[in-house]
Structure formats: structure tokens, C-alpha cells
Design a protein around this motif. Structure first.
Motif, PDB file in Angstrom:
ATOM      1  N   TRP A  17      54.635 -26.041  18.037  1.00 29.43           N
ATOM      2  CA  TRP A  17      54.425 -25.439  16.723  1.00 29.43           C
ATOM      3  C   TRP A  17      55.279 -26.136  15.666  1.00 29.43           C
ATOM      4  N   ILE A  18      56.489 -26.543  16.057  1.00 30.13           N
ATOM      5  CA  ILE A  18      57.307 -27.323  15.115  1.00 30.13           C
ATOM      6  C   ILE A  18      56.684 -28.697  14.904  1.00 30.13           C
ATOM      7  N   ALA A  19      56.104 -29.251  15.990  1.00 26.50           N
ATOM      8  CA  ALA A  19      55.408 -30.544  15.862  1.00 26.50           C
ATOM      9  C   ALA A  19      54.228 -30.416  14.896  1.00 26.50           C
ATOM     10  N   LEU A  20      53.563 -29.261  14.889  1.00 30.03           N
ATOM     11  CA  LEU A  20      52.477 -29.026  13.939  1.00 30.03           C
ATOM     12  C   LEU A  20      52.998 -29.079  12.512  1.00 30.03           C
ATOM     13  N   VAL A  21      54.153 -28.481  12.281  1.00 27.46           N
ATOM     14  CA  VAL A  21      54.764 -28.533  10.941  1.00 27.46           C
ATOM     15  C   VAL A  21      55.027 -29.987  10.546  1.00 27.46           C
ATOM     16  N   VAL A  22      55.451 -30.796  11.520  1.00 27.85           N
ATOM     17  CA  VAL A  22      55.765 -32.202  11.251  1.00 27.85           C
ATOM     18  C   VAL A  22      54.523 -32.961  10.801  1.00 27.85           C
ATOM     19  N   VAL A  23      53.406 -32.832  11.548  1.00 30.68           N
ATOM     20  CA  VAL A  23      52.191 -33.561  11.166  1.00 30.68           C
ATOM     21  C   VAL A  23      51.625 -33.014   9.858  1.00 30.68           C
ATOM     22  N   CYS A  24      51.839 -31.722   9.613  1.00 37.08           N
ATOM     23  CA  CYS A  24      51.382 -31.149   8.342  1.00 37.08           C
ATOM     24  C   CYS A  24      52.205 -31.668   7.168  1.00 37.08           C
ATOM     25  N   LEU A  25      53.486 -31.973   7.408  1.00 38.61           N
ATOM     26  CA  LEU A  25      54.311 -32.581   6.359  1.00 38.61           C
ATOM     27  C   LEU A  25      53.736 -33.937   5.952  1.00 38.61           C
ATOM     28  N   ALA A  26      53.321 -34.717   6.959  1.00 37.26           N
ATOM     29  CA  ALA A  26      52.723 -36.022   6.657  1.00 37.26           C
ATOM     30  C   ALA A  26      51.411 -35.842   5.904  1.00 37.26           C
ATOM     31  N   MET A  27      50.618 -34.859   6.331  1.00 37.38           N
ATOM     32  CA  MET A  27      49.352 -34.595   5.647  1.00 37.38           C
ATOM     33  C   MET A  27      49.600 -34.136   4.214  1.00 37.38           C
ATOM     34  N   LEU A  28      50.671 -33.366   4.014  1.00 38.07           N
ATOM     35  CA  LEU A  28      51.010 -32.896   2.668  1.00 38.07           C
ATOM     36  C   LEU A  28      51.313 -34.075   1.748  1.00 38.07           C
ATOM     37  N   MET A  29      52.063 -35.058   2.240  1.00 41.40           N
ATOM     38  CA  MET A  29      52.350 -36.241   1.425  1.00 41.40           C
ATOM     39  C   MET A  29      51.062 -36.937   1.006  1.00 41.40           C
ATOM     40  N   LEU A 189      61.929 -35.773  12.894  1.00 37.58           N
ATOM     41  CA  LEU A 189      61.407 -34.677  13.718  1.00 37.58           C
ATOM     42  C   LEU A 189      60.234 -35.129  14.578  1.00 37.58           C
ATOM     43  N   GLY A 190      59.392 -36.002  14.011  1.00 34.59           N
ATOM     44  CA  GLY A 190      58.230 -36.483  14.767  1.00 34.59           C
ATOM     45  C   GLY A 190      58.625 -37.270  15.998  1.00 34.59           C
ATOM     46  N   SER A 191      59.650 -38.093  15.870  1.00 34.89           N
ATOM     47  CA  SER A 191      60.095 -38.894  17.020  1.00 34.89           C
ATOM     48  C   SER A 191      60.636 -38.013  18.141  1.00 34.89           C
ATOM     49  N   MET A 192      61.165 -36.834  17.786  1.00 34.48           N
ATOM     50  CA  MET A 192      61.735 -35.938  18.792  1.00 34.48           C
ATOM     51  C   MET A 192      60.717 -34.960  19.371  1.00 34.48           C
ATOM     52  N   LEU A 193      59.758 -34.527  18.567  1.00 37.38           N
ATOM     53  CA  LEU A 193      58.946 -33.371  18.950  1.00 37.38           C
ATOM     54  C   LEU A 193      57.497 -33.676  19.344  1.00 37.38           C
ATOM     55  N   ILE A 194      56.918 -34.727  18.802  1.00 39.74           N
ATOM     56  CA  ILE A 194      55.514 -35.014  19.110  1.00 39.74           C
ATOM     57  C   ILE A 194      55.413 -35.667  20.481  1.00 39.74           C
ATOM     58  N   LYS A 195      54.536 -35.169  21.310  1.00 40.33           N
ATOM     59  CA  LYS A 195      54.314 -35.749  22.633  1.00 40.33           C
ATOM     60  C   LYS A 195      53.398 -36.962  22.513  1.00 40.33           C
ATOM     61  N   GLU A 196      53.715 -37.994  23.274  1.00 42.96           N
ATOM     62  CA  GLU A 196      52.881 -39.197  23.272  1.00 42.96           C
ATOM     63  C   GLU A 196      51.767 -39.040  24.299  1.00 42.96           C
ATOM     64  N   ASN A 197      50.562 -39.448  23.924  1.00 38.32           N
ATOM     65  CA  ASN A 197      49.453 -39.442  24.878  1.00 38.32           C
ATOM     66  C   ASN A 197      49.459 -40.736  25.686  1.00 38.32           C
TER      67      ASN A 197
END
Length: 483
Positions: A17-29, A189-197
Motif C-alpha cells: 500500500w505504501i508502494a502504491l503511494v509511491v507510484v501514485c506520486l510519480a503519476m502525480l508529477m 521509497l520506490g527503491s525500498m518498497l516496490i517489488k521487482e518482477n
């Protein structure tokens, strides 16, 4: 054992859920940049001595780069890893924003805007794929997509407000400075929280020829579209570049169908839920672009609003989206399914656009404009998430990045074409009425009415495609989610 599993599950749940906030921050920019620059264009023109024709490149450079790299970046996410691609895009966008903020001449700003658009495309292209793979349950995926769509759609109106505040309170450089702390936070935050596929890899080689053909076709085609209003739709310039784009895309499709490991497997286009929903998204978002662009012009040029007042005027639309995105849309989606939300949602968009065609050069905001903005806000919130859900429903996880790119490029390309067409038609209508002796303000309003009316037609066409083509896939999605 149970306690350990429960704690582990809770940590994992919080992480995504925190990772979702991170990708949404990028989308916001990215969403902010689609509108925030428009407010500052007069100040940029004055400070850097742009001619009217050169000033358009501040917007066009971003549009061309953004639209052209979505598909390639989305597929690279499948091959190399979406986290790597996402963070690379954020890093490029943030660095380019610094250069934009420091720009002291036209060439520097335009070049930085091109790379900013490229960075935005690279990060945006994989966001939907990251959400789909992170959130597997129907209820949590609906909530995650609802939050994402609020940022994607509402960011445009937020950009008008933020742009107005920064331009009036400080100067235009700060509309780019604001991206830097957001970008740095997203990277950390993205480097710490987003899982790599687990990427498909490029051991067999990367389809360089296909990548070049696809990207070149999009660059040439989008360039033809965004400059059509300046050169004319029937000019040799526009037709020539459009034909070249078509030839390059035809060569790309032919080449891709003949090689073993194409950059874009043609099987992805056989998914009716993806292709049909992308058509509907393109039509619907074209309508919304008409509202953001020409609605802002109407408020400023006809009603005399300052940039900050224009941003505040769009705020109720954003608040309507926010209210629906706080869980209302996701609950409705789980309870009723996509189809039963799409019809009323898109109907509200149509109604809002039709209301805007009734405005005058003496309109009162509360009685004439506010109801339309509220309808548009609720309508887009209710329909955008179901469309995204349907688009990704049948996509294999291995192709999620490519599908995410298709979803985004359908919206961006259709909106760019529509905006160029709308601008041409509005200008012609206004010019025609002025030559007939009409009041300039009334003539401007009549031109904007043309765009809102065509926008309503596009939304109605999208609703027709939804009912006729998406009916069966939508039922399949509902059944899968509720089973």
C-alpha cells in the motif's frame, strides 16, 4: 506459527500500500505537468522571449516524447523488470525538471521538456502493470486502481491550481522545482518498497529494429498531430508526416509478425477486453481534455478569471473525484461490476459536457459551471476504474507492462489528436462569427461550445462501444472477481 504468518502478512500488506503511494506520486508529477505549464506559458514567453510559434514547443516537446515512448517502455518493463524501468523514468523526469527550472534560454527549456516527457513516459508506462501484479485480490485491486485513477485524472485540475499559485506567488521556474522533492522521495521509497518482477529477459536478443520502427512511427505521427493546428490538417506538412508515420507503423507490424521474439507480440491485440476498452478510454479522455483545456480558456479569456481563480474553479471536480476514490468507487465496482458503473458514469460525463454547451459570456459559476464540473468529476471517477479493470482482466502477467503501455498510449494519442482537432474547429467557428459581426466574447464562447459538443459526442460514442462491444467481457470480469 500463525502469529508469525500474521505479522509477515501485515508487513507485506503495508509495504504494497505504501508502494502504491509511491507510484501514485510519480503519476502525480506526470499529471501535474500536463496542465501546470499551460498556466505559466505567458510568463515563460515574456522571460525567455519566445515567439508565439516557438512557445508551442514548450508543450509540444513534452507531448511528443511522452506519447512516443509509452509502448516501448512498457514492454521493456516486461523484459528487464518494471521496478528498474519505473525508477529510471522517475530519475530522468526529476533530473529534467531541474534543468527546466534552471533554463535561461529557449533551447535549454525545450530540450529539457523533451527529456522530461520521455522520463514521464518511462515511469508511467509500467504503473498499471505494477498495480496489477502487486494487488491480486479483486477488492484491494479495485481500491488501488481507484486511487491511481484519481491521481491520473484529478492531477490535471490540481495542476491548474498549483500552477496558478506558484506563477502568481513566485515565478514560473517553481512549477518545475516542485517536481524535485517529489521525485527524490519517489526514488528513495520506490527503491525500498516496490517489488521487482522476474523479467522475461533479453538473452535471445532485443528486437532493436522493431523498437526503432515503433518509436519512430509514434514520434512522427504525434509530431504531425500536435503541429496540425499550425500548418493545417490538409497541408503537405501534416499529410506528409502522417503518411510517413503510417508507413513506419505498417513496416513495424509486418516485421513483428515475422520474427520469433518481437518487441510487441501481436497476440496482445487479440484481447478484445484490452483493445475495446482502450478505444473507449481514448474517446472518454478526449472529452475530458476538452474540458481541462478549453474550460480553462473559457474561464480566463471570457469570464476574466486569473490563473489562481481558474484552478480554484476546477477544484470541485477534483474533490468529487477524491470523494469517489476514497473507497466509494471500489465498493460499487465489487458490488455491481464494471458494466453497471460504466453506463451511469459515462452518461454523467455526457450530461456535464452538454451543460457546458449552454454557458454564456455572462455565466454565473455556481449555477452554470459548477453543476457541469461536479457531473464530470463523479462521472469520470465512476467510469475510469471499471475501464481499467476490464482492460487488464485477461492480460497475462508476463505482458502486463505492454498492456499498461497500450492503455496509456490509447488515452494520450486519442487526446492529442482530439485536442488538435478541437482547437482547429473552435478557432474556425470563432473566426467565422467575428467576420459576421458577432461580439468577440460571444464568438469565443461559441467556439468553445463546439469543442464541448464534440466531446459529448465522443463520450456518447464511447458509451455505445461499451454497451455493444464490452458487454460480454465485462460479465466475464464480474464473474471472475466474485467467484
Amino acid at each position: 506459527m500463525t502469529t508469525t504468518q500474521s505479522v509477515s502478512s501485515g508487513v507485506t500488506d503495508n509495504r504494497k500500500w505504501i508502494a502504491l503511494v509511491v507510484v501514485c506520486l510519480a503519476m502525480l508529477m506526470n499529471a501535474l505537468d500536463s496542465s501546470i505549464v499551460n498556466v505559466a506559458l505567458p510568463s515563460i514567453q515574456r522571460d525567455l522571449h519566445f515567439s508565439p510559434s516557438n512557445l508551442t514547443w514548450v508543450v509540444d516537446a513534452y507531448l511528443i516524447a511522452f506519447g512516443s515512448f509509452l509502448l516501448l517502455a512498457g514492454r521493456l518493463g516486461d523484459l528487464l523488470g518494471r521496478k528498474k524501468v519505473f525508477l529510471s523514468g522517475v530519475a530522468l523526469f526529476t533530473t529534467s525538471s531541474v534543468v527546466c527550472a534552471l533554463a535561461q534560454n529557449q533551447a535549454m527549456l525545450i530540450t529539457a521538456r523533451f527529456f522530461q516527457g520521455m522520463g514521464g513516459a518511462i515511469s508511467t508506462s509500467v504503473i498499471v502493470a505494477i498495480i496489477v501484479t502487486e494487488f491480486s485480490g479483486a477488492a484491494e485491486r479495485a481500491k488501488a486502481m481507484s486511487a491511481y485513477m484519481f491521481v491520473a485524472v484529478g492531477g490535471g485540475s490540481i495542476g491548474l491550481l498549483v500552477g496558478g499559485i506558484l506563477t502568481q506567488a513566485v515565478n514560473w521556474h517553481w512549477i518545475f522545482v516542485i517536481n524535485v522533492p517529489i521525485g527524490l522521495l519517489t526514488l528513495v521509497l520506490g527503491s525500498m518498497l516496490i517489488k521487482e518482477n522476474a523479467g522475461l529477459g533479453v538473452r535471445e536478443g532485443l528486437d532493436v529494429t522493431g523498437s526503432l520502427l515503433m518509436t519512430s512511427s509514434l514520434i512522427v505521427g504525434i509530431y504531425a498531430v500536435v503541429k496540425a493546428s499550425a500548418y493545417g490538417w490538409t497541408s503537405l506538412h501534416t499529410i506528409g508526416f502522417a503518411v510517413l508515420s503510417f508507413v513506419l507503423m505498417s513496416a513495424f507490424i509486418t516485421f513483428e509478425s515475422r520474427i520469433e521474439r518481437p518487441i510487441m507480440p501481436m497476440r496482445i491485440l487479440k484481447l478484445r477486453s484490452l483493445t475495446a476498452s482502450s478505444v473507449v478510454r481514448g474517446l472518454t479522455f478526449s472529452s475530458m481534455f476538452a474540458v481541462f483545456f478549453f474550460g480553462a480558456l473559457y474561464l480566463e479569456k471570457v469570464l476574466g478569471y486569473a490563473p489562481l481563480q481558474t484552478g480554484i474553479a476546477f477544484l470541485p471536480m477534483t474533490l468529487a473525484m477524491a470523494i469517489m476514490s476514497l473507497g466509494v468507487t471500489s465498493r460499487l465496482l465489487i458490488k455491481f461490476g464494471p458494466m453497471k458503473l460504466l453506463v451511469p458514469g459515462m452518461s454523467a460525463v455526457i450530461a456535464g459536457l452538454l451543460l457546458l454547451t449552454r454557458t454564456t459570456d455572462q455565466a454565473h459559476y455556481v449555477t452554470s459551471i459548477l453543476p457541469a464540473f461536479l457531473l464530470l468529476g463523479f462521472g469520470m471517477s465512476i467510469s475510469a476504474v471499471p475501464l481499467l479493470t476490464i482492460a487488464m482482466a485477461d492480460v497475462p502477467k508476463a505482458d502486463a507492462g505492454l498492456a499498461s503501455g497500450i492503455v496509456n498510449v490509447s488515452m494520450w494519442l486519442a487526446s492529442s489528436v482530439a485536442l488538435a482537432v478541437f482547437g482547429t474547429l473552435a478557432t474556425r467557428r470563432t473566426a467565422s462569427l467575428i467576420t459576421q459581426g458577432a461580439n468577440p466574447s460571444a464568438a469565443l464562447v461559441a467556439g468553445y461550445h463546439v469543442t464541448f459538443l464534440i466531446g459529448a459526442f465522443f463520450a456518447a460514442l464511447g458509451l455505445l462501444v461499451t454497451v455493444v462491444v464490452l458487454r460480454a467481457p465485462a460479465k466475464e470480469v464480474v464473474n471472475a472477481q466474485l467467484s
